[in-house]
Design an enzyme around this catalytic site. Structure first.
Site, short mmCIF file in Angstrom:
data_model
loop_
_atom_site.label_atom_id
_atom_site.label_comp_id
_atom_site.label_asym_id
_atom_site.label_seq_id
_atom_site.Cartn_x
_atom_site.Cartn_y
_atom_site.Cartn_z
N ASP A 87 44.83 14.71 -15.97
CA ASP A 87 45.32 15.24 -17.25
C ASP A 87 45.48 14.25 -18.41
O ASP A 87 44.93 14.45 -19.47
CB ASP A 87 46.66 15.95 -17.04
N GLU A 103 53.68 13.30 -4.73
CA GLU A 103 52.50 13.58 -5.57
C GLU A 103 51.69 12.31 -5.85
O GLU A 103 50.47 12.31 -5.84
CB GLU A 103 52.99 14.21 -6.87
C1 GLC Z 1 48.15 18.43 -12.45
C2 GLC Z 1 47.10 17.42 -11.96
C3 GLC Z 1 45.89 18.16 -11.44
C4 GLC Z 1 46.32 19.13 -10.35
C5 GLC Z 1 47.45 20.04 -10.82
C6 GLC Z 1 48.05 20.84 -9.68
O1 GLC Z 1 47.68 19.16 -13.52
O2 GLC Z 1 46.75 16.55 -12.97
O3 GLC Z 1 44.93 17.26 -10.95
O4 GLC Z 1 45.23 19.88 -9.92
O5 GLC Z 1 48.48 19.31 -11.40
O6 GLC Z 1 48.47 19.99 -8.65
#
Ligand code: GLC
Length: 438
Positions: A168, A410
């Site tokens: 992101d 995470e």
């Molecule tokens: C965030 C992360 C992405 C992931 C999502 C759900 O947006 O950057 O890579 O898929 O969360 O875990």
């Protein structure tokens, strides 16, 4: 029970807690929907003890497929807040599926990898029938990536939102949006520091320390970019005609090149021909990936789709062509050298999502520093394919060590190995199972 089976049992427990019947959420509370690449990684772990569950995870993703072939990056829940009233309103686009609420963008195409990994656990007849079930949808998805996302037929596919990369707030995207595409209202908020007034209203920072998330300006940038796509009904022609903001992301394209190789393997196993145009495009992609190589720094970078300018920020994307598997051994070796360098990608707990010596580097700053288990998994796979067995083994061990001592978080601080972000994170648990068994 010995230590390693206890670890796997605890990982399974995380996945069970996040199980919502036909799919698994990335983390309860913070991420209450199904995400495309998350589910692929989840299936790669789940296949070790429940193949049917792994298949269901993938089949649920295919239920969200759009009529044009796109696999959306999210399939949303159906409840009042999460469903039709979500920020996406993807039904504005005629290609969106009926009866399923999805986002209007995609995510790295790891799905062929998940399909093949599940298949590897099956006997040949079952594998064939599994491949046959998913093959048409995979072909349509790969064809869509070319038809909509490679309009100039260059071999590289473009992305229209940082969420599509899965990374992101990765620096090259953040800096491009800042330079070329920041809406005036965000500019004003940034200049007047009004973001401090907005931060208390964020849902994510109620759950986690603010320094472990995107900063508020970055969150607003992602949100406003999404709104712009929604205003164009997620219609790529309108998006590209009016907003000249698109990036050929090196990480996304590396995953795609690998996915193409795997799709060819799937086709071969079930003796199906892939369309000639798709095969031509696949070949072009392997060559085009090399256009992202910058010889002076010896790194791969993402590229601005319009200007073709390389975005020279050293991030995890730099290493991802290792996973693509089509680069020369010589270039792979250069990437490995960066992995050995503690100022770049080799601190105590690799692999940092942004190089340690970058001005952007923040050890707990989401995709601007932390080590993530999914990108480590992709790099380990690439290292193995280039026969860097020792490096792959070392990275696997450090990854497992971080998870064993810190928990199924995470992401992790690459300098200290400390866990950060959401606890009980599904892909961390799933890939911990897979790495323990590989
Ligand atoms: C965030 C992360 C992405 C992931 C999502 C759900 O947006 O950057 O890579 O898929 O969360 O875990």
């Amino acid at each position: 029970m010995d230590e390693s089976s206890d670890f796997v049992e605890r990982a399974k427990q995380v996945l069970l807690t996040n199980d919502r019947g036909t799919f698994t959420v990335p983390a309860a509370g913070l991420y209450p929907h199904q995400w495309l690449w998350d589910s692929c990684f989840i299936a790669i772990g789940t296949r070790h003890y429940n193949i049917e569950k792994a298949q269901t995870e993938i089949e649920r993703l295919l239920k969200g497929q759009w009529a044009n072939g796109m696999l959306p990056h999210m399939i949303l829940g159906t409840s009042h807040i999460t469903g039709r009233n979500s920020i996406w309103r993807s039904w504005l686009n005629p290609n969106s599926p009926d009866g399923v609420v999805t986002s209007g963008i995609t995510q790295p195409p790891v799905i062929a990898e998940a399909v093949v990994r599940i298949g590897a656990k099956m006997k040949i007849p079952e594998r064939r029938s599994w491949y046959q079930t998913v093959f048409p949808a995979l072909v349509r998805y790969h064809e869509w990536l070319y038809s909509e996302r490679d309009p100039h037929k260059e071999g590289l596919v473009l992305q229209i939102h940082p969420w599509e990369t899965g990374l992101d707030n990765t620096p090259p995207w953040m800096s491009e949006i800042h330079q070329h595409s920041l809406p005036l209202w965000i500019n004003i908020i940034e200049k007047t520091h009004l973001d401090v007034l907005i931060t208390p209203f964020r849902r994510d920072t109620h759950r986690l320390p603010a320094e472990q998330r995107l900063n508020t300006i970055e969150a607003l940038v992602l949100y406003s970019t999404q709104r712009r796509l929604r205003r164009k009904n997620y219609d790529i022609n309108r998006i590209l005609a009016h907003s000249l903001f698109a990036i050929e992301d090196v990480s996304f394209n590396s995953v795609f090149v690998r996915a193409n190789t795997l799709l060819r393997e799937i086709a071969k196993t079930i003796r199906k021909d892939l369309p000639a145009e798709l095969l031509d495009n696949m070949k072009k992609s392997e060559e085009a990936l090399e256009q992202l190589w910058y010889p002076y720094s010896g790194q791969y970078y993402s590229r601005n789709f319009v200007t073709h300018k390389l975005l020279k920020e050293p991030t995890i994307g730099t290493l991802m062509p290792l996973y693509a598997g089509t680069i020369t051994h010589e270039r792979a070796k250069k990437l490995v050298t960066m992995l050995e360098n503690e100022n770049l990608f080799g601190p105590n707990y690799p692999v940092p999502s942004t190089a340690v010596n970058s001005a952007w580097f923040k050890p707990t700053g989401y995709w601007q520093g932390p080590s993530w288990v999914n990108t480590n998994w992709l790099i380990i796979d690439g290292l193995r394919r280039y026969n860097f067995e020792d490096h792959a083994e070392a990275l696997k061990e450090t990854t497992l060590e971080m998870i064993r001592s810190g928990g199924f978080y995470e992401y992790f601080n690459p300098l200290t190995g400390q866990p950060a972000g959401a606890p009980d994170f599904s892909w961390t648990a799933a890939l911990a199972i897979d790495l323990s068994k590989s």
